[in-house]
Design a protein around this motif. Structure first.
Motif, PDB file in Angstrom:
ATOM      1  N   PHE A  76     -17.108  15.284   0.146  1.00 14.08           N
ATOM      2  CA  PHE A  76     -18.476  14.764   0.173  1.00 14.08           C
ATOM      3  C   PHE A  76     -19.114  14.993  -1.195  1.00 14.08           C
ATOM      4  O   PHE A  76     -19.246  16.127  -1.646  1.00 14.08           O
ATOM      5  CB  PHE A  76     -19.331  15.417   1.264  1.00 14.08           C
ATOM      6  CG  PHE A  76     -20.740  14.918   1.212  1.00 14.08           C
ATOM      7  CD1 PHE A  76     -21.040  13.603   1.577  1.00 14.08           C
ATOM      8  CD2 PHE A  76     -21.769  15.718   0.728  1.00 14.08           C
ATOM      9  CE1 PHE A  76     -22.344  13.117   1.467  1.00 14.08           C
ATOM     10  CE2 PHE A  76     -23.071  15.224   0.619  1.00 14.08           C
ATOM     11  CZ  PHE A  76     -23.351  13.922   1.003  1.00 14.08           C
ATOM     12  N   ALA A  77     -19.558  13.917  -1.825  1.00 17.09           N
ATOM     13  CA  ALA A  77     -20.015  13.981  -3.218  1.00 17.09           C
ATOM     14  C   ALA A  77     -21.488  14.379  -3.285  1.00 17.09           C
ATOM     15  O   ALA A  77     -22.371  13.527  -3.303  1.00 17.09           O
ATOM     16  CB  ALA A  77     -19.782  12.631  -3.906  1.00 17.09           C
ATOM     17  N   ASN A  78     -21.730  15.674  -3.334  1.00 18.80           N
ATOM     18  CA  ASN A  78     -23.111  16.115  -3.586  1.00 18.80           C
ATOM     19  C   ASN A  78     -23.306  16.323  -5.080  1.00 18.80           C
ATOM     20  O   ASN A  78     -24.167  17.063  -5.518  1.00 18.80           O
ATOM     21  CB  ASN A  78     -23.421  17.406  -2.827  1.00 18.80           C
ATOM     22  CG  ASN A  78     -22.522  18.538  -3.242  1.00 18.80           C
ATOM     23  OD1 ASN A  78     -21.435  18.297  -3.774  1.00 18.80           O
ATOM     24  ND2 ASN A  78     -22.935  19.761  -3.021  1.00 18.80           N
ATOM     25  N   GLY A  79     -22.472  15.644  -5.834  1.00 18.75           N
ATOM     26  CA  GLY A  79     -22.490  15.706  -7.286  1.00 18.75           C
ATOM     27  C   GLY A  79     -21.131  15.248  -7.765  1.00 18.75           C
ATOM     28  O   GLY A  79     -20.252  14.951  -6.936  1.00 18.75           O
TER      29      GLY A  79
ATOM     30  N   LEU B 135     -13.657  10.430  -2.583  1.00 20.63           N
ATOM     31  CA  LEU B 135     -15.050  10.806  -2.371  1.00 20.63           C
ATOM     32  C   LEU B 135     -15.629  10.008  -1.213  1.00 20.63           C
ATOM     33  O   LEU B 135     -15.247   8.866  -0.968  1.00 20.63           O
ATOM     34  CB  LEU B 135     -15.883  10.528  -3.629  1.00 20.63           C
ATOM     35  CG  LEU B 135     -15.396  11.163  -4.933  1.00 20.63           C
ATOM     36  CD1 LEU B 135     -16.427  10.913  -6.042  1.00 20.63           C
ATOM     37  CD2 LEU B 135     -15.149  12.656  -4.774  1.00 20.63           C
TER      38      LEU B 135
END
Lengths: 322, 1229
Positions: free
Chosen positions: A251-254, A269
């Motif tokens: 999970f792309a939290n950045g 991602l």
């Protein structure tokens, strides 16, 4: 790198209070791959002071978090001073426990933090970013072909609210993909989740047998009230899973993940349940894509993300900060 | 470049998600060629660091209100102080209010600039190269996302995002973060599969922006808000950050200001809500133009909108600003206040050496004022200043295991500032949290710790373990402590470590630790090696009354008499009482006599009685001043303390009296005695050795004479010597850490909110006796229930909610104020006047079906409104009365600190937050807030400018107001009299007709005879007068205040009084004159217009004739009124006309001191004397009872034809009182 350096590794608290003491052993292994084996010693916190006296290290590296108020580091500092050793901390609970950093900022010669964003918020001068890694001995598994993998999607970790929320959002997709979620604090409403803890090796076994391992970072603070720092650097599971031979859906939290694994090639991602759905469909429609991602990730992890790599980074920083 | 700046930066928020902005600003300063050094500090020790680092520029980022007192001190120390406000317009009002303590002010919001009335300039936030710069992409295929939005889920934003999602369909690759909290609606998107509840760092925002084709920014819009205007004009820093990251932006805003930073159409697209979809479509459809635009915006940001650019602007302003002179910056007040923090004071609970010691601090030179802070109980803390006391209550009780206690820390900060403390001298922290020295340090107040016992090392401060033996903890590990504390206090393992870790931070920050001997210094440094050697001074403990010991060595034992042995100090367990009993028992038949001098603790009193020792006497307590006489009959003394004492004053006293002591081989006692040279040393817990020694002396085998000779030559520190040494330390610390008192700098009083967390310390738990760790999620509620501070703005988390006024068809409101307390006393609507606290108790119900969320009591003033969160009090009775279960949450009961609010009228209303609405009850009560300055006797005299600004003098219809000074029969007169030599007391009353408004307050006005300059201070009513034989008269307000003279320039002043109501003011005629010029600075002489009468007095009446006292009554029982007497009677000399005025006076050091009185009508006397002129012979005086102590208090009357002095007035009053007392005792018996 100074090959004649003697390094003593210990933890930030006694093993009886420490669920992550095993990281000390991983680091021990990493340092021993770089330095002569008798130049590296890993001991529990309880025996650190006696070991410093006997082993006479050049560097004492204390690994862990600073969450407990009943631990005293001043005596370790004093022991280091007596033996003319440098005292370094490798903190692996940043940013979740960053409010406690004051305990050692004036005490440590060098601080290593696992989180790149937290790095900027230290007041101390010699602070470096060193992410956690994977241990080849514990986490490496052969890449299994798709047909030998009996788990569709796998997740291992504590059921923090942010993780629960995301998995609940994708509940329908996951339920039909032979999903296995293990760890503490999962709600019973997630039918595929089970409150069961795994060792590092067991987790590697599960990953090896999974087509996809879901990777969702933690958003749960213990002591991060002062600056409410969001975590930035991917957690150690990222590297461990890569070594275990599973494709990861991250999970792309950045996008800091792209500094470690190449999106699309070494890691996948996702931003929503629809993306999760798309990748789950690959399990049946094109599993080889996932196997390729797993293979590429494993090669990259072996090359760049073992504790040997981290030990090398630490030794370089130590030299740099001398 | 010469004259580079040294910049000290502080962010005003201890808790902030925007720390990165401050880091970026610091980095920008480091790059400035005009800056030589930059430090980013915090509240733990900003004042210390600023002075030590010799900084000249104080740069404050954030808003100034939260820590205004500390910031004001920093401003005063700086050559130029700068405030860069980052929170406008959301906290505009309080930012404006507190901005005046800074020399230079910048605001982040352009629209807010006019509010600062020319003081502030606009300086928008910006981008940072390190955090934000990533080369812009140049190929469309390298982007990951089509659309990026990261922000709070305000409803207008969610709505627009849904419009966009709807317009572009599921193929739009959107990356969205919509944060929300319990007070915002959960964002509902038309594509619920998007994960939007996540957060990222500023660097990651930049990465995502860099990889997104369109970065969307949307202004927040509010519905009708009950708070401040909440929409600013200047874009947030995201606009600059995204540009620096190479993101192409679509900026949706009603304000056009963004176009002045970037070119619309070229570097970004600026649009309104209606055209946002089209703007995004345009950007996505034309990648070439968009990519060019992103690169152009990035160039622009790197050229014009980095923090370096903003710092250039700041430096430019600095160079045009006249710096404050260094001498001015470091000028400090000549009067120093020492706050003695202690567990007990003399006259409170039974005490020992500490209480005796701290009393001696009153011997400090006259330019020191010594005040004491000690706990009364776990919630009440008392400040004692001379004979006055002031009690403070805190909501969170203090406990013996407290590391921190936020409410106590807040209170301590308040005391440090309000009492103008220059030195905090800690004697003990029993009853307090261990954190207080951290608070003092943070406030810039130098800290001194006198090491009376081992409390810094262990809660068991005698270091006796659970078996009653010295634990020698410095030689043991903490497991030993765990065992001991578990056995003795039932504490879990790790407790001592938690306490020590905390105390290490506290002790390491103390400026000076004073130990009496080297033993204590070494011991504490063994426990805490981080305590610097130079911060610990060994100063011998004082021995009180040393001069009274004049016969040392002259008390040899008589040949046949018993050996007389004194046992000094309290007879208690820790002092070895148990072992002494064994010694007594062994020596029942020896030729020896023991005398227990001090207090005998239980159970030893019973044991001593039961064992019936014939040769043991018990004095059981004595007057410390008589110790020399008491000891003069003894030859030896026993000091068998089981703990390592830190000095042992009783040992010094024994030596001074020529006694040969026997001491245990522990701590200071073992350290001070040299065995067989000036005493004997025995091992603790070894009574046999003591018996053997004593028998050797009795038998003559041991001759004490040579030891006595040596003892005679010993010298001990006198109280004066010790205090001199101490004063030297104080002076050095004050010099090292100059302190500026700021109460006259702050226009508005502030809310004191400093706590240990602000000082940089976070602990697992508030106390050290628990292994629990309080996580962030539970932190606030566990740490301090219901203790959110009030705010000056409506809390922003509710600002988006719509406001519902009462009476608009939204349900019937029922409110009941059951109790209103002003400054602790019950008040009614008519006399609701508060200066320090306002208590409100009552309930409110709304007949709609509500889901209660939060309640605020709001005080709405002319210039400021205060929003006070009110905890919910369950009221089953209300629910029952209205048959409505929702009413169970109806109650409120809170105490509001109003001491920091500006004076004036305040309307009280209640806001209830429920179901996404704010329900406003409208005004339902009111209170007038007026500050009497401090009630500590050190009232701040305010220069006269503006004295009558608020109420023009003489314009009121004040015909019904009378001042007691005027001749109104039956009224209490207004009097002025000295209380102490540097203070005076004004007592008076005001009668107000019921037809007019109530009395608000009075001002004592001093007018300089030299230049007519005016100083004034305020007085509020202390109560409604109950007159003798009548019910309480609510129209007569009385007041009484003691005024200090220290802050006044030496001059001769006329004293008068101004009385204020809501309708105007009235000034009294001259009451007296005040002469502060004469002799010693503390001399007070009150002159009056009667002075000339005395000189012209024609008739002197001998004592005992023509002067009659009718009544002498003690006035009042409340604080401040004790010691005031009300004297009535008559005096008359026939043949000089009628008396027109009366006063009393005495002469002191050749100067006259006056008290004015009131002439009272006495027809009965006229009848009795058959002389109509005698009808004016009555008098009434209200005066401090101390007046009587002065010899020669006379009464004077001014007659038509001359002035008459009646001698012996004071003696007559005194005699009357004694007579009354004797009669009372007779009646009782």
């Amino acid at each position: 790198m100074n090959q004649s350096l003697k390094v003593l590794l210990t933890s930030t608290c006694p093993d009886r209070q420490n669920s992550n003491w095993v990281i000390r052993n991983y680091a021990d292994q990493g340092f021993k791959e770089l330095l002569p084996p008798d130049a590296v010693l890993a001991v529990p916190f309880e025996s650190a002071i006696a070991s410093i006296r006997q082993f006479k290290p050049d560097v004492v590296l204390i690994i862990g978090g600073l969450g407990l108020d009943d631990i005293q580091y001043q005596p370790v500092r004093a022991a280091c001073d007596r033996e003319n050793a440098r005292l370094a901390f490798w903190l692996h609970d940043d940013p979740y426990e960053f409010d406690y950093a004051y305990k050692i900022e004036a005490l440590a010669d060098v601080i290593f933090t696992n989180d790149s964003w937290t790095l900027h918020h230290y007041k101390a001068k010699s602070v470096f970013h060193v992410p956690l890694g994977a241990d080849a001995k514990t986490h490496f598994r052969e890449i299994l072909p798709a047909h030998q993998r009996n788990i569709g999607a796998f997740f291992c970790g504590v059921g923090y609210p942010n993780r629960v929320k995301i998995l609940m959002q994708a509940k329908t997709v996951l339920a039909r993909s032979n999903t296995c979620v293990l760890g503490d604090n999962w709600p019973s409403t997630l039918t595929f989740a089970k409150n069961q803890r795994l060792t590092g090796a067991e987790m590697a076994d599960y990953s090896q047998r999974s087509m996809i391992t879901i990777n969702i970072g933690r958003d749960m603070d213990i002591a991060n009230r002062r600056f409410r720092l969001p975590a930035s650097t991917p957690g150690p599971r990222t590297f461990e899973t890569a070594l275990s031979g599973s494709a990861q859906l991250y999970f792309a939290n950045g996008l800091e993940i792209s500094d470690y694994l190449e999106p699309g090639k070494e890691i996948l991602l996702f931003d929503g349940a629809d993306a999760l759905n798309y990748h789950m469909n690959l399990i049946n429609s094109n599993p080889e894509i996932l196997i390729e991602v797993a293979r590429a990730a494993q090669q990259r992890a072996l090359k760049d993300h073992t504790y040997k790599n981290r030990a090398a980074l630490i030794l370089n920083h130590l030299q740099e900060s001398e | 470049m010469d004259n580079k700046y040294k910049v000290y930066i502080i962010n005003t928020e201890s808790i902030t998600s925007n720390r990165y902005i401050t880091l970026a600003i610091k980095r920008a300063f480091e790059k400035s060629p005009y800056v030589s050094a930059v430090t980013l500090g915090d509240f733990s020790n900003a004042l210390g660091e600023f002075v030590h680092g010799e900084f000249d520029i104080f740069m404050c980022i954030g808003g100034a209100a939260d820590s205004a007192p500390i910031l004001a001190r920093l401003c005063k120390l700086a050559s130029i102080s700068v405030l860069w406000i980052t929170e406008d317009p959301y906290e505009l009002r309080r930012n404006v209010a507190y901005s005046d303590i800074f020399d230079v002010v910048f605001t982040n919001d352009k629209m807010s600039v006019p509010e600062y009335l020319g003081k502030a300039s606009h300086l928008p936030l910006a981008a940072d190269k390190v955090f934000n710069f990533i080369p812009a992409l140049n190929r469309d295929e390298d982007y990951i996302y089509d659309l990026l939005f990261i922000g709070t889920a305000w409803p207008n934003r969610v709505s627009l995002i849904n419009d966009l999602l709807g317009a572009f369909g599921p193929t739009l690759k959107a990356k969205l973060a919509l944060s929300y909290n319990q007070f915002l609606p959960v964002p509902k998107l038309i594509y619920p599969e998007l994960i939007t509840d996540w957060r990222c760092s500023n660097i990651e925002f930049a990465r995502l922006a860099n990889k997104s084709r369109v970065v969307l920014s949307i202004d927040r819009i509010f519905s009708a808000s009950p708070g401040s205007p909440l929409t600013g004009s200047t874009p947030p820093p995201r606009l600059f950050e995204a540009a620096a990251a190479g993101g192409f932006q679509v900026y949706v805003s009603e304000s056009n200001e963004a176009k002045s930073y970037f070119d619309h159409g070229q570097e970004f697209i600026h649009c309104g809500y209606d055209s946002a979809v089209e703007a995004v479509r345009t950007a996505l459809q034309d990648p070439i133009k968009r990519i060019e635009g992103a690169a152009a915006a990035q160039r622009r940001a790197m050229q014009d909108h980095l923090y370096e650019n903003r710092v250039e602007e700041i430096v430019r302003t600095l160079r045009q600003t006249q710096p404050r002179n260094k001498a001015v910056r470091k000028r400090v007040s000549s009067l120093k206040t020492v706050l003695v923090v202690t567990h007990n004071v003399a006259g409170s609970r039974p005490g020992g050496g500490v209480e005796i010691y701290q009393e001696q601090l009153k011997n400090l030179p006259v330019n020191y004022r010594v005040i004491y802070l000690h706990p009364v109980d776990s919630r009440t803390f008392r400040v004692t200043c001379y004979s006055e006391t002031k009690d403070y209550e805190i909501p969170q009780a203090s406990g013996q295991y407290d590391l921190t206690n936020r409410s106590l820390e807040n209170l301590f900060e308040k005391i440090l500032f309000e009492w103008r403390v220059d030195i905090a001298h800690f004697q003990h922290l029993l009853g307090f949290s261990l954190s207080l020295p951290l608070i003092a340090r943070s406030c810039g107040v130098p800290t001194v710790w006198t090491y009376h016992d081992h409390y810094l090392i262990c809660e068991r401060f005698t270091l006796l373990d659970y078996e009653g033996r010295f634990c020698d903890t410095a030689s043991k590990d903490l497991v030993t402590c765990d065992v001991c504390l578990s056995a003795s206090n039932g504490l879990p393992a790790g407790s001592q470590a938690r306490r020590r870790n905390f105390v290490e931070k506290v002790a390491g920050g103390l400026d000076a630790i004073i130990t009496s001997t080297a033993f204590s210094k070494d011991y504490i440094r063994r426990i805490y090696p981080t305590i610097r050697d130079e911060s610990v001074s060994v100063i011998e403990m004082l021995t009180p009354n040393t001069s009274s010991f004049t016969k040392a060595g002259n008390n040899p034992r008589s040949l046949s008499g018993p050996l007389k042995v004194a046992i000094s100090g309290n007879f208690s367990d820790v002092k070895g009482a148990g072992y002494m009993l064994r010694i007594f028992n062994m020596m029942r038949d020896d030729n020896i006599e023991f005398t227990v001098l001090g207090r005998v603790d239980k159970p030893f009193d019973d044991v001593l009685e039961a064992l019936e020792f014939k040769n043991v006497k018990v004095l059981g307590g004595y007057d410390q001043a008589k110790i020399a006489d008491i000891l003069s009959i003894f030859q030896m003394s026993l000091h068998l303390s089981l703990w390592p004492e830190t000095y042992m004053i009783s040992l010094s006293e024994s030596w001074l009296a020529g006694l040969v002591p026997i001491v245990t081989n522990l701590g200071a006692q073992g350290e001070r005695v040299t065995d067989q040279l000036d005493g004997f040393i025995v091992q603790p817990h070894d009574p046999a050795s003591v018996v053997n020694r004593l028998r050797e002396v009795i038998s003559g085998a041991l001759d004490l004479s040579s030891m006595r000779n040596r003892i005679q030559s010993k010298k001990f520190s006198t109280a004066e010597e010790h205090v001199n040494d101490l004063e030297l330390i104080y002076r050095k610390l004050i010099e090292k850490k100059p302190l500026v008192h700021v109460d006259n700098l702050l226009r508005y009083r502030t809310y004191y909110s400093l706590d240990a967390f602000d000082c940089g310390i976070r602990t697992n738990s508030r106390t050290w006796n628990t292994p629990e760790t309080v996580w962030d999620e539970t932190f606030s509620s566990v740490l301090e229930p219901n203790l959110e501070p009030p705010t000056f703005d409506f809390p922003s988390e509710f600002a988006h909610l719509s406001l519902v006024k009462a009476g608009a068809g939204n349900g019937e409101v029922k409110i009941e104020f059951e109790e209103m307390r002003c400054d602790g006393r019950n008040a009614t609507r008519k006399n609701a006047l508060a200066s320090s606290s306002l208590g409100l108790k009552g309930w409110i119900t709304v007949s709609t079906d509500i889901q209660f969320v939060k309640r605020f009591i709001v005080l709405k003033g002319a210039t400021v409104s205060l929003y006070v969160p009110a905890s919910v009090v369950s009221r089953a009775d209300v629910a029952e009365a209205f048959k409505n279960l929702d009413s169970a949450e109806a109650g409120f009961d809170l105490n509001i600190d109003v001491s920091y609010l500006p004076s004036g009228d305040y309307e009280i209303c209640i806001l209830n937050v429920f179901n996404g609405k704010v329900y406003d009850t409208n005004t339902c009560h009111s209170v007038f807030i007026e500050h009497p300055n401090h009630t500590d006797g050190t009232l701040v005299w305010v220069p006269g400018e503006g004295l009558f600004d608020d109420v023009p003098l003489g314009t009121l219809p004040f015909t019904d107001v009378t001042l007691g000074f005027e001749e109104q029969a039956g009224d209490i007169p207004l009097t002025v009299a000295p209380v102490f030599e540097n203070r005076f007391r004004v007592v008076g009353s005001v009668r107000v007709s019921d037809l007019h408004s109530y009395f608000l307050y009075a001002r004592i006005v001093l007018t300089s005879r030299a230049d007519l300059s005016i100083y004034w201070t305020k007085v509020v009513s202390v109560g409604v007068r109950a007159r003798a034989g009548s019910a309480r008269d609510s129209s007569v307000y009385e007041f009484e205040v003691d005024l200090a003279l220290n802050p006044l320039p030496s001059d001769l002043y006329d004293v008068s009084l101004a009385v204020y109501s809501r309708e105007g003011a009235l000034r009294s005629p001259l009451i007296a004159s005040l002469d502060t010029r004469i002799g010693v600075q503390h001399k007070l002489v009150l002159r009056s217009q009667f002075d000339e009468y005395i000189d012209a007095a024609k008739f002197i009446v001998e004592p005992g004739t023509q002067l009659v006292i009718d009544t002498v009554a003690a006035l009042g029982s409340g604080q401040g009124q004790s010691g005031t007497i009300d004297v009535s009677g008559w005096a008359y000399l026939k043949g000089v006309g009628a008396p027109r005025a009366t006063f009393s006076y005495f002469e002191h050091d050749g100067l006259r001191v006056f008290t004015s009185g009131t002439v009272v009508n006495r027809d009965d006397v006229a009848d009795h004397l058959s002389d109509t002129s005698a009808a004016q012979s009555g008098f009434r005086f209200v005066m401090p009872s101390e007046m009587i102590q002065y010899k020669g208090l006379n009464l004077c009357q001014v007659y038509d034809d001359g002035v008459v002095v009646f001698q012996g007035f004071g003696a007559l009053i005194d005699a009357y009182r004694h007579k009354m007392q004797a009669m009372t005792e007779l009646e009782i018996s």
